[in-house]
Design an enzyme around this catalytic site. Structure first.
Site, short mmCIF file in Angstrom:
data_model
loop_
_atom_site.label_atom_id
_atom_site.label_comp_id
_atom_site.label_asym_id
_atom_site.label_seq_id
_atom_site.Cartn_x
_atom_site.Cartn_y
_atom_site.Cartn_z
N ASN A 80 9.94 20.02 -15.53
CA ASN A 80 9.51 20.63 -14.21
C ASN A 80 8.42 21.65 -14.39
O ASN A 80 7.88 21.78 -15.38
CB ASN A 80 10.74 20.81 -13.64
CG ASN A 80 10.67 20.35 -11.99
OD1 ASN A 80 9.69 20.79 -11.35
ND2 ASN A 80 11.51 19.50 -11.40
N ARG A 81 8.65 22.47 -13.34
CA ARG A 81 7.34 23.53 -13.28
C ARG A 81 8.12 24.99 -13.47
O ARG A 81 9.12 25.43 -13.31
CB ARG A 81 7.31 23.61 -11.69
CG ARG A 81 6.41 22.13 -11.28
CD ARG A 81 6.29 22.15 -9.79
NE ARG A 81 5.43 20.97 -9.38
CZ ARG A 81 5.97 19.74 -9.27
NH1 ARG A 81 7.22 19.52 -9.38
NH2 ARG A 81 5.13 18.82 -8.94
N HIS A 106 6.15 20.12 -16.97
CA HIS A 106 6.65 19.14 -17.85
C HIS A 106 5.99 19.49 -19.15
O HIS A 106 5.61 18.41 -20.06
CB HIS A 106 6.28 17.61 -17.47
CG HIS A 106 7.00 17.22 -16.54
ND1 HIS A 106 8.01 17.65 -16.10
CD2 HIS A 106 6.52 16.08 -15.37
CE1 HIS A 106 8.57 16.92 -14.94
NE2 HIS A 106 8.01 16.16 -14.35
N HIS A 179 12.09 10.97 -17.90
CA HIS A 179 11.27 10.72 -16.81
C HIS A 179 11.15 9.27 -16.34
O HIS A 179 10.09 8.69 -15.97
CB HIS A 179 9.87 11.34 -16.75
CG HIS A 179 9.42 11.85 -15.59
ND1 HIS A 179 9.02 10.74 -14.63
CD2 HIS A 179 9.17 12.77 -15.10
CE1 HIS A 179 8.28 11.56 -13.43
NE2 HIS A 179 8.58 12.80 -13.93
N GLU A 313 16.08 13.07 -12.65
CA GLU A 313 15.96 13.63 -13.86
C GLU A 313 16.99 14.87 -14.14
O GLU A 313 16.91 15.73 -13.25
CB GLU A 313 14.62 14.22 -13.87
CG GLU A 313 13.34 13.44 -13.42
CD GLU A 313 12.18 14.19 -13.25
OE1 GLU A 313 11.49 14.67 -13.74
OE2 GLU A 313 11.66 13.84 -11.67
#
Length: 351
Positions: A80-81, A106, A179, A313
Site C-alpha cells: 500500500n501507500r 507497493h 494482490h 489484501e
C-alpha cells in the site's frame, strides 16, 4: 492428497528460468504459483458445472513483466501507500520512490512483485510451497537486509493458506500482502459488481484525494462502506460519497474486529455458487474493487477492465509510518515477522 507439478513458464528479462508450480487436490481444484513475484496465476475451483478459474492472471511471463496491476503477486517490502514517499527511522531519513503521484506504492518502482523468488515444495507436505527471497539493504532505499519466506499451502478442503515470514538485520518497515484479483464467477466474467460481500469491520481509515490514509478513523455505519450485513459490491459503489469519488470506487483499509486468527470477510458469486471466506491475524484488509484495471488482456483473451476483479489484501494499515495511532509496521532487528491469511473456497462440489 495433494499432488504438485512443475513446468517452465518462461525466461525472465534477466535470463532466469521461471517455473509454474501447480498444487492439485483430490477434487481436481488447483492453485498455481510462479517464481516471478511469487505470484498466484490461477486458482481453479471444481464445481458441479465444471472448473472455474477465480483468479485474474496472464498467459505469459512477458505480460507479468510488462504490465502493471500486481496481479496475484506478493507485495513488499511495504504494501500500500507511504505518504510523500518518505519516512524517518532511528534518526535517519529515507526517501523512497514516488511511484503513485507523490506517494510510494507497493514497495516502489521494483517491488517484490517484480523480483525472483526461489520456490521449493515442502519435503514433508506436498501441498506446501516455500517461496524465498532476500531483499538486500538499500533495495528501493529501504534499510536492512530482509529475508522473506512466503508459504502457500493448499488442501483437500479448498483452503489456500498464505504464511508470511521475515527477519531483518536492521530495523525496517515491513508490511507484506498478496494482490490476487478474484472474480468468483470466473476470471473471464468481466464484472464483480454482482458479488455479495461481507466485511467484519465497524470502522475504516479515511483517505485523502490520492487514496492515502489521513490518520482519521471513520465509522462504516450509514455509509456505503457498511458491509457488516451482506450486500452486492455494486449496490453502493457509485454513491456520491467523497471517499468513493477519491478512489473511483472502493480502495480502502477496513479495520477488522477482534484480534488473532479470525474470519474477516466473505464473498459469494451467485452466477457460480462459489464462495470465499477469508481468515487472517492481520489488523486490516484493503478492499479494492479493481477501479484502476486498464483493460489488460487476461489469460482467456478477455480484457480486464475496471471492476472485473476485486482484492482483499490483509495488511497493517496503510501510511502507518506517518500515523502514530496506527499499529506499527517497524520490524526490529532480529525479530521474527509472521502473519497468516487463509482463503477458504466452497462451491457445492459433490463427492
Amino acid at each position: 492428497m495433494i499432488t504438485t507439478t512443475r513446468r517452465p513458464f518462461g525466461i525472465s528479462g534477466d535470463g532466469r528460468t521461471i517455473y509454474a508450480y501447480t498444487m492439485t487436490n483430490r477434487h481436481g481444484s488447483s492453485v498455481t504459483v510462479i517464481n516471478y513475484g511469487a505470484a498466484i496465476t490461477s486458482i481453479v475451483i471444481q464445481t458441479a458445472k465444471g472448473p472455474v478459474d477465480v483468479a485474474l492472471g496472464y498467459r505469459t511471463l512477458k505480460e507479468y513483466e510488462a504490465n502493471d496491476g500486481y496481479l496475484g503477486a506478493c507485495i513488499g517490502r511495504v504494501a500500500n501507500r507511504i505518504g510523500g514517499a518518505h519516512f524517518q527511522l532511528n534518526g535517519a531519513s529515507y526517501q523512497l520512490a514516488a511511484n503513485d503521484g507523490a506517494n510510494h506504492l507497493h514497495g516502489g518502482t521494483r517491488g517484490f512483485d517484480k523480483h525472483y523468488f526461489q520456490i521449493s515444495p515442502d519435503e514433508k507436505d506436498p501441498g506446501c510451497l516455500h517461496a524465498v527471497r532476500i531483499s538486500e539493504n538499500g533495495e528501493e532505499h529501504y534499510p536492512g537486509t530482509l529475508k522473506v519466506q512466503v508459504d502457500y499451502t493448499w488442501d483437500d478442503e479448498h483452503c489456500l493458506c498464505i504464511t508470511y515470514r521475515g527477519q531483518s538485520d536492521a530495523d525496517t518497515p515491513v508490511n507484506l500482502t498478496n494482490h490476487t484479483y478474484f472474480n468468483l464467477s470466473g476470471e473471464n466474467s468481466k464484472t464483480i459488481l454482482d458479488h455479495e460481500l461481507t466485511i467484519h469491520a465497524r470502522y475504516f481509515t479515511e483517505n485523502d484525494a490520492h487514496c492515502l490514509p489521513t490518520g482519521r478513523i471513520l465509522p462504516v455505519e450509514r455509509t456505503p462502506f457498511d458491509f457488516r450485513q451482506t450486500k452486492a459490491i455494486g449496490r453502493d459503489i457509485n454513491d456520491d460519497h467523497p471517499q468513493l469519488r477519491f478512489g473511483r470506487g472502493y480502495d480502502h483499509n477496513f479495520i477488522i474486529e477482534g484480534s488473532g486468527m479470525r474470519p474477516i470477510a466473505r464473498a459469494y458469486a451467485p452466477k457460480t455458487g462459489i464462495g470465499m471466506t477469508v481468515h487472517s491475524d492481520m489488523p486490516g484488509v484493503q478492499f479494492y474493487s479493481g477501479n484502476s484495471l486498464t483493460g489488460q488482456t487476461g489469460k482467456s483473451g478477455i480484457p480486464y477492465n475496471p471492476r472485473s476483479g476485486f482484492c482483499l489484501e490483509t495488511q497493517y494499515y496503510p501510511n502507518a509510518l506517518a500515523c502514530p495511532d496506527f499499529p506499527s509496521i517497524i520490524l526490529k532487528k532480529g525479530q521474527h515477522y509472521c502473519h497468516q491469511t487463509i482463503y477458504a473456497f466452497d462451491s457445492g462440489q459433490t463427492e
